[in-house]
Scaffold this motif. Structure first.
Motif, PDB file in Angstrom:
ATOM      1  N   GLU A  93      48.482  51.985  50.085  1.00 59.87           N
ATOM      2  CA  GLU A  93      49.428  52.899  49.460  1.00 59.87           C
ATOM      3  C   GLU A  93      50.171  53.717  50.517  1.00 59.87           C
ATOM      4  N   ARG A  94      49.519  54.008  51.635  1.00 64.47           N
ATOM      5  CA  ARG A  94      50.152  54.785  52.698  1.00 64.47           C
ATOM      6  C   ARG A  94      51.183  53.972  53.475  1.00 64.47           C
ATOM      7  N   THR A  95      50.923  52.666  53.666  1.00 66.46           N
ATOM      8  CA  THR A  95      51.813  51.862  54.499  1.00 66.46           C
ATOM      9  C   THR A  95      52.844  51.061  53.706  1.00 66.46           C
ATOM     10  N   ALA A  96      52.732  51.070  52.371  1.00 68.33           N
ATOM     11  CA  ALA A  96      53.603  50.219  51.555  1.00 68.33           C
ATOM     12  C   ALA A  96      55.077  50.529  51.736  1.00 68.33           C
ATOM     13  N   ALA A  97      55.420  51.808  51.856  1.00 71.05           N
ATOM     14  CA  ALA A  97      56.836  52.187  51.955  1.00 71.05           C
ATOM     15  C   ALA A  97      57.488  51.620  53.207  1.00 71.05           C
ATOM     16  N   GLY A  98      56.711  51.392  54.248  1.00 69.79           N
ATOM     17  CA  GLY A  98      57.279  50.887  55.492  1.00 69.79           C
ATOM     18  C   GLY A  98      57.270  49.384  55.620  1.00 69.79           C
ATOM     19  N   TYR A  99      56.714  48.670  54.618  1.00 72.38           N
ATOM     20  CA  TYR A  99      56.657  47.214  54.711  1.00 72.38           C
ATOM     21  C   TYR A  99      58.000  46.625  54.309  1.00 72.38           C
ATOM     22  N   ARG A 100      58.507  45.687  55.099  1.00 71.18           N
ATOM     23  CA  ARG A 100      59.827  45.100  54.859  1.00 71.18           C
ATOM     24  C   ARG A 100      59.712  43.607  54.587  1.00 71.18           C
ATOM     25  N   TRP A 101      60.492  43.130  53.637  1.00 67.08           N
ATOM     26  CA  TRP A 101      60.529  41.714  53.274  1.00 67.08           C
ATOM     27  C   TRP A 101      61.293  40.923  54.329  1.00 67.08           C
ATOM     28  N   THR A 102      60.716  39.822  54.791  1.00 67.86           N
ATOM     29  CA  THR A 102      61.399  38.945  55.755  1.00 67.86           C
ATOM     30  C   THR A 102      61.432  37.493  55.306  1.00 67.86           C
ATOM     31  N   GLU A 103      60.557  37.121  54.367  1.00 64.95           N
ATOM     32  CA  GLU A 103      60.435  35.732  53.923  1.00 64.95           C
ATOM     33  C   GLU A 103      59.664  35.708  52.612  1.00 64.95           C
ATOM     34  N   PRO A 104      59.668  34.594  51.894  1.00 64.51           N
ATOM     35  CA  PRO A 104      58.881  34.512  50.656  1.00 64.51           C
ATOM     36  C   PRO A 104      57.397  34.765  50.924  1.00 64.51           C
ATOM     37  N   VAL A 105      56.794  35.577  50.069  1.00 65.50           N
ATOM     38  CA  VAL A 105      55.393  35.952  50.233  1.00 65.50           C
ATOM     39  C   VAL A 105      54.697  35.979  48.881  1.00 65.50           C
ATOM     40  N   VAL A 106      53.364  35.929  48.947  1.00 66.11           N
ATOM     41  CA  VAL A 106      52.526  36.187  47.780  1.00 66.11           C
ATOM     42  C   VAL A 106      51.903  37.562  47.972  1.00 66.11           C
ATOM     43  N   VAL A 107      52.033  38.403  46.962  1.00 67.58           N
ATOM     44  CA  VAL A 107      51.474  39.752  46.997  1.00 67.58           C
ATOM     45  C   VAL A 107      50.330  39.807  45.996  1.00 67.58           C
ATOM     46  N   LYS A 108      49.136  40.171  46.461  1.00 68.43           N
ATOM     47  CA  LYS A 108      47.985  40.179  45.557  1.00 68.43           C
ATOM     48  C   LYS A 108      47.013  41.285  45.931  1.00 68.43           C
ATOM     49  N   PRO A 109      46.340  41.858  44.922  1.00 65.71           N
ATOM     50  CA  PRO A 109      45.331  42.877  45.220  1.00 65.71           C
ATOM     51  C   PRO A 109      44.219  42.306  46.089  1.00 65.71           C
ATOM     52  N   VAL A 110      43.654  43.144  46.931  1.00 67.97           N
ATOM     53  CA  VAL A 110      42.590  42.695  47.821  1.00 67.97           C
ATOM     54  C   VAL A 110      41.314  42.397  47.047  1.00 67.97           C
ATOM     55  N   THR A 111      41.052  43.154  45.977  1.00 62.96           N
ATOM     56  CA  THR A 111      39.773  43.005  45.277  1.00 62.96           C
ATOM     57  C   THR A 111      39.974  42.763  43.784  1.00 62.96           C
ATOM     58  N   ALA A 112      40.760  41.769  43.444  1.00 58.98           N
ATOM     59  CA  ALA A 112      40.907  41.360  42.041  1.00 58.98           C
ATOM     60  C   ALA A 112      40.909  39.851  41.999  1.00 58.98           C
ATOM     61  N   GLY A 113      40.529  39.287  40.858  1.00 61.59           N
ATOM     62  CA  GLY A 113      40.508  37.843  40.701  1.00 61.59           C
ATOM     63  C   GLY A 113      41.381  37.403  39.560  1.00 61.59           C
ATOM     64  N   SER A 114      41.334  36.102  39.269  1.00 64.76           N
ATOM     65  CA  SER A 114      42.085  35.504  38.165  1.00 64.76           C
ATOM     66  C   SER A 114      43.588  35.735  38.286  1.00 64.76           C
ATOM     67  N   SER A 115      44.073  35.933  39.509  1.00 68.24           N
ATOM     68  CA  SER A 115      45.499  36.174  39.786  1.00 68.24           C
ATOM     69  C   SER A 115      46.012  37.440  39.124  1.00 68.24           C
ATOM     70  N   ILE A 116      45.114  38.335  38.713  1.00 70.66           N
ATOM     71  CA  ILE A 116      45.528  39.605  38.120  1.00 70.66           C
ATOM     72  C   ILE A 116      46.220  40.461  39.180  1.00 70.66           C
ATOM     73  N   GLY A 117      47.397  40.967  38.846  1.00 68.19           N
ATOM     74  CA  GLY A 117      48.151  41.813  39.760  1.00 68.19           C
ATOM     75  C   GLY A 117      48.882  41.067  40.849  1.00 68.19           C
ATOM     76  N   ALA A 118      48.845  39.740  40.837  1.00 64.26           N
ATOM     77  CA  ALA A 118      49.466  38.938  41.895  1.00 64.26           C
ATOM     78  C   ALA A 118      50.886  38.527  41.516  1.00 64.26           C
ATOM     79  N   SER A 119      51.738  38.404  42.523  1.00 61.86           N
ATOM     80  CA  SER A 119      53.134  38.020  42.290  1.00 61.86           C
ATOM     81  C   SER A 119      53.625  37.139  43.427  1.00 61.86           C
ATOM     82  N   MET A 120      54.516  36.228  43.091  1.00 60.43           N
ATOM     83  CA  MET A 120      55.267  35.484  44.093  1.00 60.43           C
ATOM     84  C   MET A 120      56.590  36.212  44.305  1.00 60.43           C
ATOM     85  N   VAL A 121      56.903  36.533  45.555  1.00 60.58           N
ATOM     86  CA  VAL A 121      58.100  37.310  45.871  1.00 60.58           C
ATOM     87  C   VAL A 121      59.055  36.442  46.678  1.00 60.58           C
TER      88      VAL A 121
END
Length: 322
Positions: A135-163
Protein backbone atom coordinates in the motif's frame (compact mmCIF):
# COMPACT_ATOMS: atom_id res chain seq x y z
CA UNK A 1 -7.59 -47.96 15.46
CA UNK A 2 -11.30 -48.80 15.39
CA UNK A 3 -12.96 -50.69 12.54
CA UNK A 4 -14.25 -47.35 11.27
CA UNK A 5 -11.86 -44.42 11.31
CA UNK A 6 -13.50 -41.40 12.94
CA UNK A 7 -12.68 -38.41 10.69
CA UNK A 8 -13.45 -34.76 11.32
CA UNK A 9 -13.91 -32.98 7.97
CA UNK A 10 -13.48 -29.23 8.41
CA UNK A 11 -14.83 -26.76 5.85
CA UNK A 12 -15.78 -23.12 5.53
CA UNK A 13 -13.52 -20.55 7.16
CA UNK A 14 -13.10 -16.79 7.24
CA UNK A 15 -11.46 -16.32 3.84
CA UNK A 16 -12.96 -15.29 0.51
CA UNK A 17 -12.73 -18.98 -0.42
CA UNK A 18 -15.38 -19.92 2.14
CA UNK A 19 -17.84 -21.27 -0.42
CA UNK A 20 -15.17 -23.24 -2.27
CA UNK A 21 -14.10 -24.76 1.05
CA UNK A 22 -17.68 -25.76 1.83
CA UNK A 23 -17.88 -27.52 -1.54
CA UNK A 24 -14.65 -29.43 -0.93
CA UNK A 25 -15.79 -30.50 2.53
CA UNK A 26 -19.29 -31.55 1.41
CA UNK A 27 -17.86 -33.63 -1.43
CA UNK A 28 -15.34 -35.31 0.87
CA UNK A 29 -18.04 -36.09 3.46
CA UNK A 30 -20.20 -37.81 0.84
CA UNK A 31 -17.31 -39.84 -0.54
CA UNK A 32 -15.96 -40.94 2.85
CA UNK A 33 -19.38 -42.02 4.06
CA UNK A 34 -19.63 -44.24 1.02
CA UNK A 35 -16.39 -46.12 1.71
CA UNK A 36 -17.71 -48.09 4.69
CA UNK A 37 -14.40 -47.39 6.43
CA UNK A 38 -15.03 -43.97 7.92
CA UNK A 39 -17.28 -42.41 10.51
CA UNK A 40 -17.46 -38.80 9.37
CA UNK A 41 -17.88 -35.80 11.69
CA UNK A 42 -18.54 -32.69 9.54
CA UNK A 43 -17.48 -29.42 11.18
CA UNK A 44 -17.83 -25.95 9.72
CA UNK A 45 -16.16 -22.65 10.50
CA UNK A 46 -18.46 -19.74 9.69
CA UNK A 47 -17.33 -16.55 8.01
CA UNK A 48 -17.10 -14.88 11.44
CA UNK A 49 -14.80 -17.64 12.73
CA UNK A 50 -17.46 -19.43 14.78
CA UNK A 51 -17.23 -23.23 14.80
CA UNK A 52 -20.41 -25.24 14.25
CA UNK A 53 -21.04 -28.89 15.04
CA UNK A 54 -22.61 -31.65 12.95
CA UNK A 55 -26.06 -30.15 13.61
CA UNK A 56 -24.98 -26.66 12.63
CA UNK A 57 -25.02 -25.44 16.23
CA UNK A 58 -22.32 -22.96 17.29
CA UNK A 59 -19.40 -24.05 19.45
CA UNK A 60 -16.60 -22.11 21.06
CA UNK A 61 -13.00 -23.08 20.42
CA UNK A 62 -12.78 -25.25 23.52
CA UNK A 63 -15.87 -27.21 22.51
CA UNK A 64 -14.45 -27.63 19.00
CA UNK A 65 -11.23 -29.04 20.46
CA UNK A 66 -13.23 -31.56 22.48
CA UNK A 67 -15.02 -32.77 19.35
CA UNK A 68 -11.79 -32.90 17.37
CA UNK A 69 -10.01 -34.87 20.09
CA UNK A 70 -12.81 -37.42 19.87
CA UNK A 71 -11.74 -38.14 16.27
CA UNK A 72 -8.73 -40.13 15.14
CA UNK A 73 -7.81 -37.69 12.40
CA UNK A 74 -8.95 -34.38 10.90
CA UNK A 75 -9.26 -33.58 7.20
CA UNK A 76 -8.92 -29.77 7.00
CA UNK A 77 -10.36 -28.36 3.79
CA UNK A 78 -10.33 -24.64 4.53
CA UNK A 79 -8.76 -22.94 1.51
CA UNK A 80 -7.05 -19.57 1.67
CA UNK A 81 -6.07 -17.34 4.61
CA UNK A 82 -7.09 -18.36 8.14
CA UNK A 83 -6.96 -22.00 7.06
CA UNK A 84 -4.59 -23.14 4.32
CA UNK A 85 -1.92 -20.67 5.46
CA UNK A 86 -0.94 -22.83 8.43
CA UNK A 87 -3.45 -21.28 10.82
CA UNK A 88 -5.66 -24.36 11.04
CA UNK A 89 -2.68 -26.72 11.14
CA UNK A 90 -1.35 -24.79 14.13
CA UNK A 91 -4.71 -24.98 15.87
CA UNK A 92 -4.85 -28.75 15.34
CA UNK A 93 -1.29 -29.23 16.54
CA UNK A 94 -1.96 -27.25 19.73
CA UNK A 95 -5.08 -29.37 20.23
CA UNK A 96 -3.08 -32.58 19.80
CA UNK A 97 -5.13 -33.74 16.79
CA UNK A 98 -3.67 -35.78 13.91
CA UNK A 99 -4.50 -34.16 10.57
CA UNK A 100 -4.20 -34.62 6.83
CA UNK A 101 -1.99 -32.29 4.85
CA UNK A 102 0.85 -29.86 5.24
CA UNK A 103 2.01 -28.39 8.51
CA UNK A 104 2.28 -24.81 9.70
CA UNK A 105 5.47 -23.85 7.87
CA UNK A 106 4.58 -25.32 4.48
CA UNK A 107 1.13 -23.77 4.57
CA UNK A 108 2.41 -20.34 5.55
CA UNK A 109 5.19 -20.24 2.96
CA UNK A 110 3.14 -21.61 0.06
CA UNK A 111 0.30 -19.17 0.75
CA UNK A 112 2.78 -16.29 0.41
CA UNK A 113 3.38 -16.10 -3.34
CA UNK A 114 6.35 -13.76 -2.93
CA UNK A 115 8.18 -16.05 -0.48
CA UNK A 116 7.35 -19.06 -2.68
CA UNK A 117 9.10 -17.30 -5.57
CA UNK A 118 12.20 -16.80 -3.43
CA UNK A 119 12.27 -20.50 -2.51
CA UNK A 120 11.86 -21.53 -6.15
CA UNK A 121 14.60 -19.22 -7.34
CA UNK A 122 16.95 -20.58 -4.65
CA UNK A 123 16.31 -24.05 -6.10
CA UNK A 124 17.01 -22.84 -9.64
CA UNK A 125 13.35 -23.09 -10.68
CA UNK A 126 12.28 -20.23 -12.93
CA UNK A 127 9.46 -17.89 -11.93
CA UNK A 128 7.84 -14.95 -13.72
CA UNK A 129 9.77 -11.71 -13.21
CA UNK A 130 7.80 -9.81 -10.61
CA UNK A 131 7.70 -7.01 -8.06
CA UNK A 132 6.23 -6.92 -4.58
CA UNK A 133 3.96 -3.89 -4.19
CA UNK A 134 2.53 -2.67 -0.88
CA UNK A 135 0.00 0.00 0.00
CA UNK A 136 2.94 2.35 0.66
CA UNK A 137 4.71 1.71 -2.65
CA UNK A 138 1.68 1.32 -4.94
CA UNK A 139 1.45 5.00 -5.87
CA UNK A 140 4.98 4.95 -7.26
CA UNK A 141 4.60 1.81 -9.37
CA UNK A 142 4.46 2.52 -13.11
CA UNK A 143 3.07 0.36 -15.92
CA UNK A 144 5.62 -0.60 -18.59
CA UNK A 145 4.21 -3.82 -20.08
CA UNK A 146 1.31 -6.28 -19.69
CA UNK A 147 1.28 -7.73 -16.18
CA UNK A 148 -0.74 -9.94 -13.87
CA UNK A 149 -1.65 -8.27 -10.58
CA UNK A 150 -2.61 -10.60 -7.74
CA UNK A 151 -2.78 -10.58 -3.95
CA UNK A 152 0.20 -12.18 -2.25
CA UNK A 153 -1.93 -14.31 0.09
CA UNK A 154 -5.15 -15.21 -1.73
CA UNK A 155 -6.13 -18.18 -3.86
CA UNK A 156 -8.67 -19.15 -6.50
CA UNK A 157 -7.61 -16.06 -8.53
CA UNK A 158 -9.54 -13.88 -6.06
CA UNK A 159 -8.48 -10.25 -6.45
CA UNK A 160 -6.33 -11.04 -9.50
CA UNK A 161 -6.40 -9.09 -12.76
CA UNK A 162 -4.72 -9.13 -16.14
CA UNK A 163 -3.52 -5.60 -16.95
CA UNK A 164 -2.93 -4.79 -20.60
CA UNK A 165 -3.22 -0.99 -20.55
CA UNK A 166 -1.75 1.70 -18.25
CA UNK A 167 -5.16 2.96 -17.14
CA UNK A 168 -6.05 -0.51 -15.82
CA UNK A 169 -3.12 -0.65 -13.40
CA UNK A 170 -4.48 1.58 -10.63
CA UNK A 171 -7.83 -0.21 -10.26
CA UNK A 172 -6.07 -3.60 -10.43
CA UNK A 173 -3.66 -2.65 -7.66
CA UNK A 174 -6.46 -1.34 -5.44
CA UNK A 175 -8.45 -4.52 -6.03
CA UNK A 176 -5.52 -6.78 -5.15
CA UNK A 177 -4.40 -4.71 -2.17
CA UNK A 178 -7.88 -5.13 -0.72
CA UNK A 179 -6.96 -8.76 -0.06
CA UNK A 180 -4.16 -8.55 2.46
CA UNK A 181 -2.32 -5.29 1.81
CA UNK A 182 0.42 -6.74 -0.43
CA UNK A 183 0.28 -7.57 -4.11
CA UNK A 184 2.51 -9.28 -6.62
CA UNK A 185 2.90 -7.71 -10.05
CA UNK A 186 4.31 -10.22 -12.53
CA UNK A 187 5.22 -10.06 -16.18
CA UNK A 188 2.77 -12.02 -18.33
CA UNK A 189 4.27 -15.41 -19.19
CA UNK A 190 3.58 -16.77 -22.64
CA UNK A 191 3.06 -20.49 -22.25
CA UNK A 192 0.68 -23.33 -21.48
CA UNK A 193 -0.74 -23.61 -17.96
CA UNK A 194 0.02 -27.07 -16.59
CA UNK A 195 -0.62 -28.28 -13.04
CA UNK A 196 1.11 -31.17 -11.26
CA UNK A 197 -0.33 -33.01 -8.25
CA UNK A 198 2.19 -34.48 -5.81
CA UNK A 199 1.20 -36.85 -3.02
CA UNK A 200 3.98 -37.48 -0.54
CA UNK A 201 3.98 -40.84 1.25
CA UNK A 202 5.21 -41.48 4.81
CA UNK A 203 8.27 -43.34 3.49
CA UNK A 204 9.43 -40.22 1.61
CA UNK A 205 8.32 -41.38 -1.83
CA UNK A 206 5.98 -39.44 -4.09
CA UNK A 207 2.94 -40.26 -6.17
CA UNK A 208 2.84 -37.80 -9.05
CA UNK A 209 -0.40 -37.80 -11.01
CA UNK A 210 -0.57 -37.24 -14.77
CA UNK A 211 -0.26 -33.46 -15.32
CA UNK A 212 -3.31 -31.39 -16.20
CA UNK A 213 -3.40 -28.62 -18.77
CA UNK A 214 -5.78 -25.68 -18.40
CA UNK A 215 -7.05 -25.04 -21.89
CA UNK A 216 -8.11 -21.41 -21.87
CA UNK A 217 -7.70 -18.56 -24.31
CA UNK A 218 -8.30 -15.93 -21.64
CA UNK A 219 -7.49 -15.23 -18.00
CA UNK A 220 -8.25 -18.24 -15.79
CA UNK A 221 -10.25 -16.29 -13.21
CA UNK A 222 -12.53 -17.35 -10.35
CA UNK A 223 -15.64 -17.64 -12.53
CA UNK A 224 -13.85 -19.83 -15.07
CA UNK A 225 -12.29 -22.03 -12.39
CA UNK A 226 -15.57 -22.83 -10.74
CA UNK A 227 -17.90 -22.86 -13.72
CA UNK A 228 -19.68 -25.98 -14.89
CA UNK A 229 -17.22 -26.76 -17.68
CA UNK A 230 -13.67 -26.19 -16.49
CA UNK A 231 -11.36 -26.38 -19.53
CA UNK A 232 -8.99 -29.17 -18.49
CA UNK A 233 -7.01 -31.67 -20.56
CA UNK A 234 -5.74 -34.77 -18.72
CA UNK A 235 -3.13 -35.93 -19.28
CA UNK A 236 -1.54 -32.78 -20.66
CA UNK A 237 0.16 -33.47 -24.01
CA UNK A 238 3.84 -33.17 -23.11
CA UNK A 239 7.03 -34.55 -24.51
CA UNK A 240 9.39 -36.56 -22.31
CA UNK A 241 11.64 -33.57 -21.57
CA UNK A 242 8.73 -31.37 -20.48
CA UNK A 243 7.18 -34.12 -18.37
CA UNK A 244 10.46 -34.84 -16.60
CA UNK A 245 11.15 -31.15 -15.97
CA UNK A 246 7.68 -30.65 -14.46
CA UNK A 247 7.97 -33.73 -12.24
CA UNK A 248 11.39 -32.74 -10.93
CA UNK A 249 10.40 -29.12 -10.27
CA UNK A 250 7.13 -30.10 -8.58
CA UNK A 251 8.70 -32.64 -6.25
CA UNK A 252 11.61 -30.30 -5.43
CA UNK A 253 9.16 -27.58 -4.41
CA UNK A 254 7.09 -30.08 -2.43
CA UNK A 255 10.13 -31.29 -0.51
CA UNK A 256 11.70 -27.84 -0.03
CA UNK A 257 8.50 -26.52 1.53
CA UNK A 258 8.17 -29.75 3.58
CA UNK A 259 4.66 -30.39 2.32
CA UNK A 260 2.64 -33.37 3.48
CA UNK A 261 -0.37 -35.09 1.94
CA UNK A 262 -1.25 -33.75 -1.48
CA UNK A 263 -0.19 -30.44 -3.01
CA UNK A 264 -0.84 -28.93 -6.43
CA UNK A 265 2.11 -27.20 -8.08
CA UNK A 266 1.15 -24.92 -10.97
CA UNK A 267 3.44 -24.09 -13.88
CA UNK A 268 3.68 -22.43 -17.25
CA UNK A 269 5.33 -24.54 -19.94
CA UNK A 270 7.18 -22.15 -22.23
CA UNK A 271 9.59 -22.41 -25.14
CA UNK A 272 12.42 -21.76 -22.67
CA UNK A 273 11.31 -24.36 -20.12
CA UNK A 274 8.98 -24.62 -17.13
CA UNK A 275 8.11 -21.57 -15.01
CA UNK A 276 6.58 -21.95 -11.54
CA UNK A 277 3.33 -20.11 -10.93
CA UNK A 278 2.34 -21.13 -7.39
CA UNK A 279 1.98 -23.97 -4.88
CA UNK A 280 -1.35 -24.98 -3.28
CA UNK A 281 -1.04 -27.03 -0.09
CA UNK A 282 -4.83 -27.34 0.31
CA UNK A 283 -6.04 -27.59 -3.28
CA UNK A 284 -9.71 -27.86 -4.21
CA UNK A 285 -10.90 -31.34 -3.28
CA UNK A 286 -14.33 -31.87 -4.78
CA UNK A 287 -14.57 -34.89 -7.04
CA UNK A 288 -14.47 -32.59 -10.08
CA UNK A 289 -11.51 -30.51 -8.84
CA UNK A 290 -8.17 -30.66 -10.61
CA UNK A 291 -6.27 -32.88 -8.15
CA UNK A 292 -8.89 -35.66 -7.86
CA UNK A 293 -9.35 -35.64 -11.63
CA UNK A 294 -5.60 -36.00 -12.17
CA UNK A 295 -5.38 -39.00 -9.84
CA UNK A 296 -8.58 -40.50 -11.28
CA UNK A 297 -6.96 -40.46 -14.72
CA UNK A 298 -4.24 -42.66 -13.22
CA UNK A 299 -6.70 -45.14 -11.75
CA UNK A 300 -7.01 -43.73 -8.21
CA UNK A 301 -10.69 -42.99 -7.64
CA UNK A 302 -11.75 -40.04 -5.51
CA UNK A 303 -12.77 -42.06 -2.41
CA UNK A 304 -9.52 -44.02 -2.64
CA UNK A 305 -7.50 -40.80 -2.82
CA UNK A 306 -9.18 -39.53 0.35
CA UNK A 307 -8.55 -42.87 2.06
CA UNK A 308 -4.86 -42.76 1.14
CA UNK A 309 -4.54 -39.25 2.58
CA UNK A 310 -6.25 -40.29 5.83
CA UNK A 311 -4.30 -43.54 6.23
CA UNK A 312 -1.01 -41.75 5.58
CA UNK A 313 -1.83 -39.01 8.10
CA UNK A 314 -2.38 -41.68 10.76
CA UNK A 315 1.11 -43.03 10.08
CA UNK A 316 2.71 -39.65 10.82
CA UNK A 317 4.30 -39.11 14.25
CA UNK A 318 1.62 -38.30 16.81
CA UNK A 319 0.76 -34.64 17.33
CA UNK A 320 1.07 -33.59 20.96
CA UNK A 321 -0.91 -30.86 22.67
CA UNK A 322 0.73 -27.89 24.33
Amino acid sequence: MSAEIRVAVIGGGRSDEHDVSLSSAASAVRALRGTGRHEVVPLTVRRDGTWTDTQGLPMDAAEAVTVLRGCEVALPLMHGPHGEDGTLAGFLELAGVQYVGSGVGAGAIAMDKWVTKLVAEALGIATAPGTLVTERTAAGYRWTEPVVVKPVTAGSSIGASMVGRPEELGPALRKALGHGGRTLVERVVSGREVDVAVLGRPDGSHLVAPPLEIVSTGFFDYATKYGDQAPFRIPAPLDDVQHKALTIAATEMYDALQCRGVARVDFFVTAAGVVLNEVNTTPGLTESSQVPRMFASDGIAYPDLLSILIDDALLQPATTSA
